[in-house]
Write a protein that holds these residues in place. Structure first.
Motif, PDB file in Angstrom:
ATOM      1  N   VAL A 125      14.615  78.539-157.915  1.00 16.70           N
ATOM      2  CA  VAL A 125      15.505  77.550-157.310  1.00 16.70           C
ATOM      3  C   VAL A 125      16.414  78.265-156.322  1.00 16.70           C
ATOM      4  CG1 VAL A 125      17.377  75.904-157.693  1.00 16.70           C
ATOM      5  CG2 VAL A 125      15.484  76.015-159.319  1.00 16.70           C
ATOM      6  N   GLU A 126      16.633  77.662-155.174  1.00 18.67           N
ATOM      7  CA  GLU A 126      17.537  78.242-154.168  1.00 18.67           C
ATOM      8  C   GLU A 126      18.315  77.147-153.478  1.00 18.67           C
ATOM      9  OE1 GLU A 126      17.255  80.414-149.805  1.00 18.67           O
ATOM     10  OE2 GLU A 126      15.773  80.967-151.336  1.00 18.67           O
ATOM     11  N   THR A 127      19.591  77.411-153.230  1.00 21.36           N
ATOM     12  CA  THR A 127      20.417  76.540-152.411  1.00 21.36           C
ATOM     13  C   THR A 127      21.254  77.406-151.487  1.00 21.36           C
ATOM     14  OG1 THR A 127      21.939  74.652-152.457  1.00 21.36           O
ATOM     15  CG2 THR A 127      22.406  76.448-153.985  1.00 21.36           C
ATOM     16  N   VAL A 128      21.878  76.791-150.500  1.00 17.57           N
ATOM     17  CA  VAL A 128      22.796  77.491-149.599  1.00 17.57           C
ATOM     18  C   VAL A 128      24.178  76.890-149.789  1.00 17.57           C
ATOM     19  CG1 VAL A 128      23.392  78.015-147.207  1.00 17.57           C
ATOM     20  CG2 VAL A 128      20.995  78.033-147.917  1.00 17.57           C
ATOM     21  N   ILE A 129      25.140  77.755-150.075  1.00 16.00           N
ATOM     22  CA  ILE A 129      26.515  77.337-150.327  1.00 16.00           C
ATOM     23  C   ILE A 129      27.409  77.990-149.285  1.00 16.00           C
ATOM     24  CG2 ILE A 129      28.412  77.309-151.998  1.00 16.00           C
ATOM     25  CD1 ILE A 129      26.324  77.509-154.219  1.00 16.00           C
ATOM     26  N   THR A 130      28.241  77.219-148.629  1.00 18.91           N
ATOM     27  CA  THR A 130      29.085  77.750-147.559  1.00 18.91           C
ATOM     28  C   THR A 130      30.410  78.300-148.068  1.00 18.91           C
ATOM     29  OG1 THR A 130      30.002  75.550-147.097  1.00 18.91           O
ATOM     30  CG2 THR A 130      28.055  76.217-145.856  1.00 18.91           C
ATOM     31  N   ALA A 131      30.707  78.133-149.334  1.00 20.84           N
ATOM     32  CA  ALA A 131      31.943  78.674-149.918  1.00 20.84           C
ATOM     33  C   ALA A 131      31.915  80.205-149.877  1.00 20.84           C
ATOM     34  CB  ALA A 131      32.089  78.191-151.350  1.00 20.84           C
ATOM     35  N   PRO A 132      33.074  80.863-149.988  1.00 21.93           N
ATOM     36  CA  PRO A 132      33.103  82.322-149.991  1.00 21.93           C
ATOM     37  C   PRO A 132      32.274  82.916-151.120  1.00 21.93           C
ATOM     38  CG  PRO A 132      35.310  81.431-149.671  1.00 21.93           C
ATOM     39  CD  PRO A 132      34.427  80.275-150.027  1.00 21.93           C
ATOM     40  N   PRO A 150      24.149  83.691-141.951  1.00 20.52           N
ATOM     41  CA  PRO A 150      24.925  82.977-140.930  1.00 20.52           C
ATOM     42  C   PRO A 150      25.265  81.539-141.304  1.00 20.52           C
ATOM     43  CG  PRO A 150      22.625  83.238-140.261  1.00 20.52           C
ATOM     44  CD  PRO A 150      22.815  84.083-141.487  1.00 20.52           C
ATOM     45  N   ASP A 151      24.472  80.933-142.180  1.00 22.24           N
ATOM     46  CA  ASP A 151      24.708  79.533-142.561  1.00 22.24           C
ATOM     47  C   ASP A 151      25.378  79.383-143.924  1.00 22.24           C
ATOM     48  OD1 ASP A 151      23.408  78.626-140.212  1.00 22.24           O
ATOM     49  OD2 ASP A 151      21.464  78.944-141.173  1.00 22.24           O
ATOM     50  N   GLY A 152      25.713  80.504-144.561  1.00 21.58           N
ATOM     51  CA  GLY A 152      26.302  80.460-145.891  1.00 21.58           C
ATOM     52  C   GLY A 152      25.642  81.477-146.798  1.00 21.58           C
ATOM     53  N   VAL A 153      25.888  81.339-148.069  1.00 14.92           N
ATOM     54  CA  VAL A 153      25.329  82.258-149.059  1.00 14.92           C
ATOM     55  C   VAL A 153      24.100  81.621-149.698  1.00 14.92           C
ATOM     56  CG1 VAL A 153      25.749  83.522-151.207  1.00 14.92           C
ATOM     57  CG2 VAL A 153      27.590  83.252-149.530  1.00 14.92           C
ATOM     58  N   ARG A 154      22.978  82.317-149.599  1.00 13.09           N
ATOM     59  CA  ARG A 154      21.785  81.877-150.328  1.00 13.09           C
ATOM     60  C   ARG A 154      21.992  82.254-151.794  1.00 13.09           C
ATOM     61  NH1 ARG A 154      16.816  84.805-147.973  1.00 13.09           N
ATOM     62  NH2 ARG A 154      15.747  83.561-149.570  1.00 13.09           N
ATOM     63  N   PHE A 155      22.132  81.252-152.632  1.00 16.12           N
ATOM     64  CA  PHE A 155      22.288  81.463-154.066  1.00 16.12           C
ATOM     65  C   PHE A 155      20.975  81.063-154.706  1.00 16.12           C
ATOM     66  CE2 PHE A 155      24.020  79.724-158.238  1.00 16.12           C
ATOM     67  CZ  PHE A 155      24.113  80.973-158.812  1.00 16.12           C
ATOM     68  N   ALA A 166      33.915  83.179-154.500  1.00 18.41           N
ATOM     69  CA  ALA A 166      34.045  81.921-155.235  1.00 18.41           C
ATOM     70  C   ALA A 166      32.745  81.582-155.956  1.00 18.41           C
ATOM     71  CB  ALA A 166      34.427  80.795-154.280  1.00 18.41           C
ATOM     72  N   ILE A 167      31.610  81.827-155.317  1.00 16.00           N
ATOM     73  CA  ILE A 167      30.318  81.570-155.953  1.00 16.00           C
ATOM     74  C   ILE A 167      30.112  82.519-157.124  1.00 16.00           C
ATOM     75  CG2 ILE A 167      27.828  81.428-155.571  1.00 16.00           C
ATOM     76  CD1 ILE A 167      28.474  81.046-152.577  1.00 16.00           C
ATOM     77  N   TRP A 168      30.491  83.771-156.939  1.00 18.09           N
ATOM     78  CA  TRP A 168      30.367  84.766-158.005  1.00 18.09           C
ATOM     79  C   TRP A 168      31.182  84.352-159.224  1.00 18.09           C
ATOM     80  CZ3 TRP A 168      27.348  88.995-158.795  1.00 18.09           C
ATOM     81  CH2 TRP A 168      27.733  89.900-159.798  1.00 18.09           C
ATOM     82  N   ARG A 169      32.447  83.961-158.990  1.00 19.94           N
ATOM     83  CA  ARG A 169      33.305  83.570-160.110  1.00 19.94           C
ATOM     84  C   ARG A 169      32.750  82.344-160.826  1.00 19.94           C
ATOM     85  NH1 ARG A 169      37.439  84.701-156.352  1.00 19.94           N
ATOM     86  NH2 ARG A 169      37.627  82.463-155.890  1.00 19.94           N
ATOM     87  N   ALA A 170      32.313  81.355-160.070  1.00 19.69           N
ATOM     88  CA  ALA A 170      31.835  80.109-160.676  1.00 19.69           C
ATOM     89  C   ALA A 170      30.566  80.311-161.490  1.00 19.69           C
ATOM     90  CB  ALA A 170      31.587  79.061-159.598  1.00 19.69           C
ATOM     91  N   SER A 171      29.796  81.333-161.154  1.00 21.17           N
ATOM     92  CA  SER A 171      28.539  81.565-161.866  1.00 21.17           C
ATOM     93  C   SER A 171      28.630  82.660-162.914  1.00 21.17           C
ATOM     94  CB  SER A 171      27.430  81.916-160.868  1.00 21.17           C
ATOM     95  OG  SER A 171      27.800  83.010-160.054  1.00 21.17           O
ATOM     96  N   GLN A 172      29.648  83.515-162.835  1.00 17.43           N
ATOM     97  CA  GLN A 172      29.759  84.634-163.766  1.00 17.43           C
ATOM     98  C   GLN A 172      30.790  84.411-164.870  1.00 17.43           C
ATOM     99  OE1 GLN A 172      27.834  87.463-163.811  1.00 17.43           O
ATOM    100  NE2 GLN A 172      26.624  86.599-162.146  1.00 17.43           N
ATOM    101  N   GLU A 173      31.798  83.580-164.622  1.00 15.90           N
ATOM    102  CA  GLU A 173      32.794  83.310-165.650  1.00 15.90           C
ATOM    103  C   GLU A 173      32.264  82.224-166.588  1.00 15.90           C
ATOM    104  OE1 GLU A 173      36.410  82.314-163.695  1.00 15.90           O
ATOM    105  OE2 GLU A 173      36.675  84.325-162.826  1.00 15.90           O
ATOM    106  N   LEU A 189      31.791  73.482-154.921  1.00 21.06           N
ATOM    107  CA  LEU A 189      32.416  74.531-154.113  1.00 21.06           C
ATOM    108  C   LEU A 189      32.552  74.152-152.647  1.00 21.06           C
ATOM    109  CD1 LEU A 189      30.781  77.754-155.615  1.00 21.06           C
ATOM    110  CD2 LEU A 189      32.915  76.623-156.254  1.00 21.06           C
ATOM    111  N   ASP A 190      31.589  73.400-152.114  1.00 21.21           N
ATOM    112  CA  ASP A 190      31.624  73.078-150.687  1.00 21.21           C
ATOM    113  C   ASP A 190      32.336  71.774-150.375  1.00 21.21           C
ATOM    114  OD1 ASP A 190      30.264  75.376-150.156  1.00 21.21           O
ATOM    115  OD2 ASP A 190      28.370  74.414-149.580  1.00 21.21           O
ATOM    116  N   HIS A 191      32.314  70.821-151.308  1.00 20.61           N
ATOM    117  CA  HIS A 191      32.841  69.487-151.008  1.00 20.61           C
ATOM    118  C   HIS A 191      33.905  69.027-151.993  1.00 20.61           C
ATOM    119  CE1 HIS A 191      29.751  69.006-147.942  1.00 20.61           C
ATOM    120  NE2 HIS A 191      28.869  69.459-148.819  1.00 20.61           N
TER     121      HIS A 191
END
Length: 245
Positions: free
Chosen positions: A19-26, A118-123, A29-36, A163-165
């Motif tokens: 599964v892959e998505t692109v998130i424009t948040a820093p 360039p378009d965000g973070v590929r998570f 922020a993605i690291w914290r939301a997925s690791q905590e 995170l984005d909206h």
């Protein structure tokens, strides 16, 4: 607790749910939301609670998943992360399993990658598992694996909306329930009004098709918004970090 069964190396493809998505948040922020653990459980439908085990290295944890009201299945795992890779990406690797005989999953392994662009973070994630219950487990997995992959993708889009909206995961879930109930009600009405005639049957089929392809609202998570196949070698490759678990 978990032992490495198969050596993994950078560049080796893992046959996995992807599964892959692109998130424009820093990225942080993605690291914290997925690791905590608490934040992770808010958006990831695969986990109800994650309880870290203090003083373990690599970090071990136990988890609980509510499969039905009042019915929970527990499991265990260990994970490790790399925050400062030379190429600017981050990686998290995981091994997990369950001793609960009710769980269709015996043990598994997976990884997350965080790839700024360039378009965000590929998570993205790739993971796989072995089943229990012998031939019956393999038969059950024909339905379970697609459902588990769908739940992963739905959860990833739920994280993106948060995170984005600014759509809290709890509201995103309510939006999903509301839309599902509305679609069921529309289909039920079509069945009641169209039963008994050929034209009515065609109308029911058309209604069902429209409801199936109609995209969810902008604030409702949708698994269809995520990639379900790795687009490149980097995404499909299990990280060497997985060898350490």
């Amino acid at each position: 607790m978990l032992k490495s069964r198969e050596p993994q190396t950078e560049g080796v493809r893992v046959r996995a749910i992807y599964v892959e998505t692109v998130i424009t948040a820093p990225l942080d922020a993605i690291w914290r939301a997925s690791q905590e653990p608490v934040a992770h459980c808010r958006w990831d439908a695969r986990f109800t609670r994650i309880m870290p085990i203090a003083g373990t290295a690599p970090a071990e944890f136990r988890y609980v998943t509510a499969v039905l009201p009042g019915v929970e299945i527990g499991g265990y795992g260990m994970h490790a992360g790399q925050r400062d890779r030379p190429d600017g990406t981050r990686t998290s690797a995981l091994r997990f399993g369950s001793a609960d005989v009710r769980s269709p999953i015996a043990d598994g392994r997976g990884y997350w990658r965080y790839v700024p662009g360039p378009d965000g973070v590929r998570f993205l994630t790739g993971y796989t598992y072995t089943t229990r219950w012998g031939p019956l487990g393999r038969l059950v997995d024909l339905a379970f694996r697609p459902a588990f992959g769908w739940a992963t993708a739905w959860s990833f889009d739920r994280l993106r909306l948060w995170l984005d909206h600014g759509v809290p995961p709890e509201r995103a879930l309510r939006n999903t329930v509301r839309e599902v109930l509305l679609r069921v009600a529309v289909l039920a009405a079509a069945v009641l009004l169209g039963s008994g005639t050929v034209a009515g049957a065609l109308a029911i089929a058309l209604t069902a098709l429209v409801l199936l392809v109609l995209p969810p609202g902008r604030e409702t998570p949708a698994a269809r918004r995520c990639l379900r196949r790795p687009p490149d070698r980097l995404a499909a490759a299990a990280p060497t970090l997985l060898e350490t678990l």
